[in-house]
Design a protein around this motif. Structure first.
Motif, PDB file in Angstrom:
ATOM      1  N   ASN A 352      67.528   4.764   6.452  1.00 42.50           N
ATOM      2  CA  ASN A 352      68.612   5.813   6.769  1.00 42.50           C
ATOM      3  C   ASN A 352      69.022   6.497   5.292  1.00 42.50           C
ATOM      4  OD1 ASN A 352      68.850   4.516   9.298  1.00 42.50           O
ATOM      5  ND2 ASN A 352      70.389   3.149   8.619  1.00 42.50           N
ATOM      6  N   ASN A 353      68.645   6.188   4.314  1.00 41.60           N
ATOM      7  CA  ASN A 353      69.223   7.070   3.169  1.00 41.60           C
ATOM      8  C   ASN A 353      68.094   7.470   2.629  1.00 41.60           C
ATOM      9  OD1 ASN A 353      72.390   5.962   3.175  1.00 41.60           O
ATOM     10  ND2 ASN A 353      71.022   4.100   3.048  1.00 41.60           N
ATOM     11  N   ILE A 354      66.733   7.206   2.625  1.00 38.37           N
ATOM     12  CA  ILE A 354      65.597   7.723   1.757  1.00 38.37           C
ATOM     13  C   ILE A 354      64.691   8.412   2.843  1.00 38.37           C
ATOM     14  CG2 ILE A 354      63.680   7.409   0.300  1.00 38.37           C
ATOM     15  CD1 ILE A 354      65.356   5.102  -0.830  1.00 38.37           C
ATOM     16  N   ILE A 355      64.107   7.627   3.677  1.00 40.09           N
ATOM     17  CA  ILE A 355      63.046   8.288   4.712  1.00 40.09           C
ATOM     18  C   ILE A 355      63.522   9.273   5.587  1.00 40.09           C
ATOM     19  CG2 ILE A 355      61.117   7.490   6.338  1.00 40.09           C
ATOM     20  CD1 ILE A 355      61.117   4.912   5.024  1.00 40.09           C
ATOM     21  N   GLU A 356      64.543   8.962   6.418  1.00 40.95           N
ATOM     22  CA  GLU A 356      65.091   9.928   7.490  1.00 40.95           C
ATOM     23  C   GLU A 356      65.503  11.196   6.941  1.00 40.95           C
ATOM     24  OE1 GLU A 356      67.825   8.349  10.029  1.00 40.95           O
ATOM     25  OE2 GLU A 356      66.491   6.578  10.788  1.00 40.95           O
ATOM     26  N   PRO A 357      66.528  11.084   5.761  1.00 40.08           N
ATOM     27  CA  PRO A 357      66.529  12.542   5.061  1.00 40.08           C
ATOM     28  C   PRO A 357      65.584  13.096   4.512  1.00 40.08           C
ATOM     29  CG  PRO A 357      68.326  10.640   4.231  1.00 40.08           C
ATOM     30  CD  PRO A 357      67.190  10.029   5.170  1.00 40.08           C
TER      31      PRO A 357
END
Length: 851
Positions: A352-357
């Motif tokens: 949620n905080n690294i890959i998706e952004p």
């Protein structure tokens, strides 16, 4: 400072050539019911008065009609969901599979065969995955009975734990006592007869009825899947025809329809591909992590986690329940359960905080709130499948709102981009009296452009860019409605707020110590030594308060460049007398700022008075809100001014060049050498962009730039240590020699792109003193220049993609983005190709002929 050059003109005319062009008094309409003196009321005015009540209710009618249309559309979506759902799913799968079909078609396969192969591979992959998951589920279901004792024992322990004493036992006891007392019947009344429960049992269903029920439950999904499969094949086969029909349906504006359809396809396709990558980056680590921990069926739970993440918000929670439950059942202790919970939490945080952004970026353009609202809306309308389709469908609404004015509210409500650009945001904060927020907007914008260790010049340039790009456009917005719509309270808020903003910026970015103006030993030099005591450059406002605030901004920017400048806190008198101008003794130049669209008459009268009182005083007029032709040198000389500028950057350059201080002159006209010049030159040599194999790429890029921007000249410039190469340049026949030989770095406009590392736009070279004396600009007659940096790996700027014209031009922000995009595409094509080292087919006079 050296005296500004004066140009005499014909005797001053007392009237403006355009009626009303120089008037500053607002037009006052006659009172209602009172016709203008000497004029008869036109019959159409009576008709307008009669229609006024009807016109006043049009906005309400338009809103009501829009609400009715929205209700009809929503009702139609709900009623027709059995038909629309398969079609929407098929369109979504078509977006996902079409790139593979197009790739096979480019490889030479017929489209029919490409569609068949892609669909077979997709169906085969889904079928194989379903069989594998089914086999894993069968093995797991056979092992579940062996975990009954563990589950039973853990549940007993949990039950005993919750039965033990706790801090709430006393409260529960009191609550139970009160509930019992309330439920007791009153004394003396007979207790009601106890009701007997009656259970109605339906007769056992017949085998045929059971078979029909099973078929009804299984047949509907199968039928939907079959319809989706058929629609997917038809969409992939007739993609071009369907695209043409959609374009025709969207109206006759082919440009708008093409852009809208292309953007929707790009956003949805990119979203689906990124969603697939995100799901795999979550499911594969889940499988491996559960396998290492020792949870049975790790591959099954990893596949389930990857698939369920296609369902926003709810899918990840559902997929986490199964491995947690199994870990609870398998291990007699709690270690396996806690390790599984930790694995899921870590993967969720990373995803949620690294890959998706990182992967999504701005692929959808939707805000977080709009995604949640869209998921709720489409789920209520179409159920679980609507939840899966919520994001792509909402993207389509966003794109329609961007290109269809009547649906523009969709872009405002759903988009992730700010609804206000920086000038509008600053103007709104000042208009509302929120000075603190305005200061935050300004400082954040300025600090973004400053390097880690800024010099005084870096600060001056960053603040000048803020004033020119945000603050002055915000005051232009105020000028458009300054008389007609703004009230006295609005004007007061804007004036006070802007003054406080400039004062705060002066505190955040204090002025530099003024440099000596004029050559040492001359009268100008001696006067420059007294700069601390008396400023030599005065910035004044012509009429309005916003003119005065712009003058304060200009003075602050000049002070940051080390120029002895100040501003007058009051606007000039309408008809200044000699007594009003006596305080200007000792000044070398005055800058008159104006936001009025037609200030010629007022400026002509003012400059005449200034010339009569101070003949040698330099006069610069800063016209922020006029048309380009008003700033033409002949038009400026006609009002007896020396120079006209449109930005604070032009003003600072003009004052620096005319200052007589060699350091200031070189600071203005000579491009700086970047701090990482050695690394940049090494990257230039390593990149291979100077290989002759790329010559055709440069020629094509120049031709595309000429065609796109309708300019006669374009070229790719590679900036070496002392020389600028221009391979494949598109020039007029008379200028071929320059295109073949290139030019010295000191004379090249692209050198400023290297120095700033940012795009450069010069609307008129004759107004910009940095380029007005450039020999190549004079010889070619260049009036317009724009360039986008060519960035190599790690951001090193190796050169620029340049366009030129013989006439002054304005370049919009969208056109500049197109030029930057062309520069990025050129660099990508160069990095993908590998040429062999060779000399460029150009000659460098300093190095001899190149082969």
């Amino acid at each position: 400072m050296q005296p500004f050059r004066r140009t005499l003109r014909s005797p001053l005319q007392d009237h403006d050539p355009q009626p009303g062009a120089g008037g500053f008094a607002p037009h006052v309409a006659p009172k209602e019911g009172a016709p203008a003196k000497g004029l008869q009321q036109h019959p159409s005015a009576l008709n307008n008065d009669a229609l006024a009540p009807l016109l006043s209710i049009l906005p309400g009618l338009r809103l009501m009609v829009g609400l009715v249309i929205a209700m009809v559309v929503i009702f139609g979506l709900y009623v027709g969901r059995n038909v629309l759902l398969p079609l929407a799913l098929a369109a979504l799968l078509g977006f996902l599979l079409d790139p593979a079909v197009s790739r096979l078609k480019r490889w030479g396969l017929p489209r029919l065969l490409s569609v068949v192969l892609v669909v077979m591979v997709a169906v085969g992959g889904v079928g194989a995955g379903a069989l594998y998951v089914g086999s894993q589920a069968t093995v797991l279901s056979a092992e579940l009975p062996t975990y009954q004792n563990t589950i039973r024992q853990k549940l007993r322990n949990l039950k005993d734990y919750f039965k033990g004493p706790s801090v709430f036992d006393g409260a529960f006891k009191v609550f139970n006592t009160v509930e019992t007392e309330i439920a007791l019947p009153e004394s003396g009344k007979p207790k009601p007869a106890r009701a007997q429960k009656v259970e109605i049992q339906e007769p056992a269903a017949k085998p045929l009825q059971k078979a029909m029920d099973v078929f009804a439950k299984v047949g509907e999904p199968i039928a939907t899947a079959g319809i989706v499969f058929l629609f997917v094949i038809l969409i992939l086969l007739d993609r071009s025809d369907l695209q043409d029909r959609l374009l025709r349906l969207m109206g006759r504006n082919m440009h708008m329809a093409t852009d809208a359809l292309g953007e929707a396809a790009t956003r949805i396709g990119q979203y689906l591909r990124m969603q697939l990558f995100v799901n795999l980056s979550y499911g594969i680590p889940m499988w491996l992590g559960l396998w290492v921990i020792g949870v049975p069926g790790a591959a099954l739970w990893g596949a389930l986690a990857a698939v369920m993440r296609f369902v926003p918000y709810i899918g990840p929670m559902i997929s986490a329940v199964f491995p947690l439950t199994l870990a609870f059942a398998v291990d007699p202790g709690w270690d396996l359960f806690l390790w599984t919970l930790a694995l899921i939490l870590v993967l969720e945080l990373i995803s949620n905080n690294i890959i998706e952004p990182w992967l999504y970026g701005s692929s959808t353009g939707l805000s977080t709130l709009s995604i949640i609202l869209a998921a709720t809306f489409w789920t209520a309308l179409w159920g679980p499948v609507g939840l899966i389709l919520s994001t792509p469908l909402t993207v389509c609404l966003l794109v329609l709102g961007r290109y269809i004015p009547a649906l523009g509210f969709f872009e405002i409500l759903l988009g992730s981009e700010s609804v206000f650009d920086p000038p509008q945001k600053l103007f709104q904060r000042l208009l509302g009296g929120n000075v603190d927020e305005a200061v935050d907007v300004a400082t954040r914008r300025i600090d973004e452009e400053l390097p880690a260790k800024p010099t005084q010049q870096d600060t001056a340039r960053a603040l000048t860019r803020f004033y020119d790009g945000v603050a002055i456009p915000a005051l232009k917005l105020a000028a458009h409605n300054y008389v007609n719509q703004s009230t006295a309270e609005h004007r007061l808020r804007l004036s006070v707020g802007t003054a406080e903003l400039v004062e705060e910026l002066r505190d955040h970015y204090p002025p530099a110590k003024p440099m000596q103006t004029g050559a040492p030993g001359t009268e100008e030099g001696k006067a420059g030594q007294q700069a601390d005591a008396a400023p030599l450059i005065l910035c004044v406002g012509l009429r309005w308060d916003i003119d005065v605030q712009a003058a304060a901004m200009a003075a602050h920017a000049l002070q940051l460049y080390g120029l002895p400048a100040a501003h007058d806190a009051e606007a000039l008198p309408v008809f200044p007398r000699d007594t009003d101008l006596n305080a200007w003794a000792g000044l070398r130049a005055v800058c008159i700022c104006s936001f009025h669209p037609h200030p010629q008459t007022k400026l002509r009268q003012l400059c005449k008075r200034i010339r009569q009182r101070w003949p040698e005083l330099g006069i610069v007029v800063a016209l922020w809100n006029t048309e380009t032709q008003v700033l033409d040198p002949e038009a400026i000389r006609s009002i007896q001014a020396d120079y006209g500028v449109r930005t604070i950057d032009e003003l600072a350059l003009r004052i620096q060049v005319e200052s007589g201080n060699e350091q200031l002159v070189q600071q203005a006209v000579k491009p700086e050498i970047p701090a990482d010049e050695a690394k940049r030159l090494k990257a230039l040599s390593k990149s291979g962009v100077l290989h002759a194999a790329h010559l055709e790429h440069y020629r094509e890029a120049a031709i595309q730039a000429c065609n796109a921007f309708q300019v006669p000249w374009a070229y790719v410039a590679w900036v070496d240590k002392d020389w600028v190469y221009m391979p494949g340049a598109v020039f007029d026949s008379a200028d071929n020699q320059l295109a073949q030989s290139g030019m010295a770095r000191a004379d090249a406009l692209a050198s400023f792109v290297i120095a700033d590392g940012a795009p450069l736009v010069i609307e008129d070279t004759q107004r910009n003193p940095r380029f007005a004396r450039n020999p190549h600009v004079d010889s070619l007659g260049v009036r317009f220049y724009a360039a986008a940096p060519l960035r190599y790996r790690r951001g090193a700027v190796l050169g620029a993609l340049c366009i030129l014209d013989r006439v002054p031009r304005e370049m919009s922000a969208d056109d500049l983005k197109v030029l930057e995009s062309m520069a990025e595409d050129l660099m990508k094509s160069l990095e993908d190709s590998h040429g062999t080292p060779a000399s460029l087919p150009v000659s460098d006079p300093a190095r001899g002929k190149a082969s």
